[in-house]
Write an enzyme that holds these catalytic residues in place. Structure first.
Site, PDB file in Angstrom:
ATOM      1  CD  GLN A 179      -8.710   0.071   0.903  1.00 32.28           C
ATOM      2  OE1 GLN A 179      -7.501   0.507   0.925  1.00 32.28           O
ATOM      3  NE2 GLN A 179      -8.923  -0.495  -0.335  1.00 32.28           N
TER       4      GLN A 179
ATOM      5  CE  LYS B 184      -5.096  -2.060   0.399  1.00 34.13           C
ATOM      6  NZ  LYS B 184      -5.324  -0.765   0.082  1.00 34.13           N
TER       7      LYS B 184
ATOM      8  CB  SER C  46      -1.030   0.085   1.246  1.00 33.35           C
ATOM      9  OG  SER C  46      -1.843   1.011   0.778  1.00 33.35           O
TER      10      SER C  46
END
Length: 404
Positions: free
Chosen positions: A338, A334, A309
């Site tokens: 979000q 990733k 991420s």
């Protein structure tokens, strides 16, 4: 900081592996404005939503009217939202209960009110055992030691508690000073300590001197709210020592706040360089750096299979813009972002809202990840000693920069 303490810090940072996301905090008013800007689409969605919402409300009321016992309405709503998250079949769209929300926020905030220990349940005794004690914390000042078993806090036994239950016991106790009974070397001891605000150090640094060269090293354990400021402080110390090159280590770092990565990338990238891109509804937006000039020294990035991420945003940003060399193993992969939503009950859920792409427009999601330029395995011996000399990936980075 000596090498042993540095490696111990890296070991402790691995507890943050629950963090697998980039969090973007969006203003509610802004979101609503964007929704209503597409009236024709909204009208169609509203007609569809009414049909399903009426069924949901109908059954919600039926449960309230007909269930034989008392019902916690907020718990019912939270459970419904949790079920909706599960139905998305997305490992990164998740509901957090109250305890998980608290732990999640502590990690990403970079500070919390507590005593300053990391604990784990000892399986054979059921007691909480202290794994690590943060420096300059109440636990450190009280004389607690790694390996101490916690028997009770304020006469409440900790035996057979989960780690989260024990954390709640500390956090929810309103007393400023806590009485703790511990077991050390088969002897029971009484300890008193005060709660305080504990700052989590997510960045540590070191200098390696090799053949008249100074190689700076910075480890980032997580991208919390205070990580960028810690990074800037550590980098300044290294640059004041006139480093010739820099190693940035994000092994075991599974993500955090995108804003923290922004602030770090801006140190290295100028306003003409793309830090990352977003893709939503087939539309792409680019985010640029804001620096005036690039650093003149070479940079090596250390990563592994758990670098995810926000870590991947940093690695891709420096690799594709500056040609920084990546050493270690392929990253997690990733490539989504979000949004975090807080419910009236204090619980939260996060939902995937868009893709992020590398500066060159690559989507590294799932099995793709970011491939290292030089692949190096970390040998098992390192996990026994935690010594720099046994860290094969770090040694490869030092060797590479020494000979460059």
């Amino acid at each position: 900081m000596n090498n042993t303490s540095l490696k111990n810090d890296r070991k402790n940072f691995s507890t943050y592996e629950i963090i697998l996301i980039i969090i973007m905090s969006l203003i509610v008013g802004f979101c609503i404005g964007r929704i209503f800007s597409k009236s024709s689409v909204v009208t169609k969605k509203e007609k569809i939503s009414d049909e399903y919402l009426s069924e949901l409300i109908k059954n919600y009321n039926f449960i309230l009217d007909n269930y034989y016992d008392d019902i916690d309405r907020q718990k019912l709503i939270d459970s419904a939202i949790s079920g909706m998250m599960e139905s998305l079949d997305d490992p990164h769209s998740i509901y957090f209960d109250e305890s998980e929300t608290n732990n999640f926020n502590i990690t990403l905030d970079g500070s919390y009110d507590g005593i300053g220990v990391q604990i784990s349940k000892e399986l054979d005794t059921g007691y909480m055992v202290i794994l690590n004690i943060f420096k300059n914390s109440p636990a450190f000042d009280s004389g607690l030691k790694v390996g101490d078993k916690i028997i009770s806090v304020e006469n409440i036994e900790s035996k057979n508690m989960s780690a989260s239950e024990f954390s709640d016991l500390i956090k929810k106790n309103k007393k400023s000073e806590l009485a703790m009974k511990i077991l050390r070397d088969n002897k029971e001891l009484d300890i008193k300590l005060k709660k305080d605000t504990i700052t989590l150090d997510s960045v540590v640094s070191e200098i390696y001197k090799e053949e008249n060269k100074k190689i700076g090293y910075i480890y980032i354990g997580i991208f919390a709210n205070n990580t960028a400021e810690q990074f800037k402080s550590q980098l300044k110390k290294l640059e004041d020592e006139k480093i010739d090159s820099l190693i940035i280590d994000v092994r075991g770092n599974t993500g955090g706040h995108l804003t923290s990565v922004d602030e770090i990338l801006k140190i290295f990238l100028n306003s003409k360089q793309v830090m990352y891109q977003f893709e939503k509804n087939k539309k792409i937006t680019k985010t640029y750096g804001r620096g005036n000039s690039n650093k003149e020294y070479d940079i090596v990035l250390l990563c592994d299979e758990t670098s995810a991420s926000a870590s991947e945003v940093l690695v891709a940003g420096l690799k594709e813009n500056l040609g920084s060399t990546v050493i270690g193993k392929k990253t997690y992969g990733k490539g989504t972002v979000q949004e975090l939503v807080t419910l009236p009950s204090g619980t939260q859920y996060k939902i995937t809202v868009k893709k992020w792409l590398t500066p060159n427009g690559n989507w590294i999601n799932s099995t793709k990840g970011i491939l290292p330029d030089i692949e190096v395995d970390l040998e098992d011996k390192y996990y026994q000693t935690y010594e720099d000399s046994d860290d094969t990936q770090l040694q490869k980075a030092i060797e590479y920069l020494k000979n460059k």
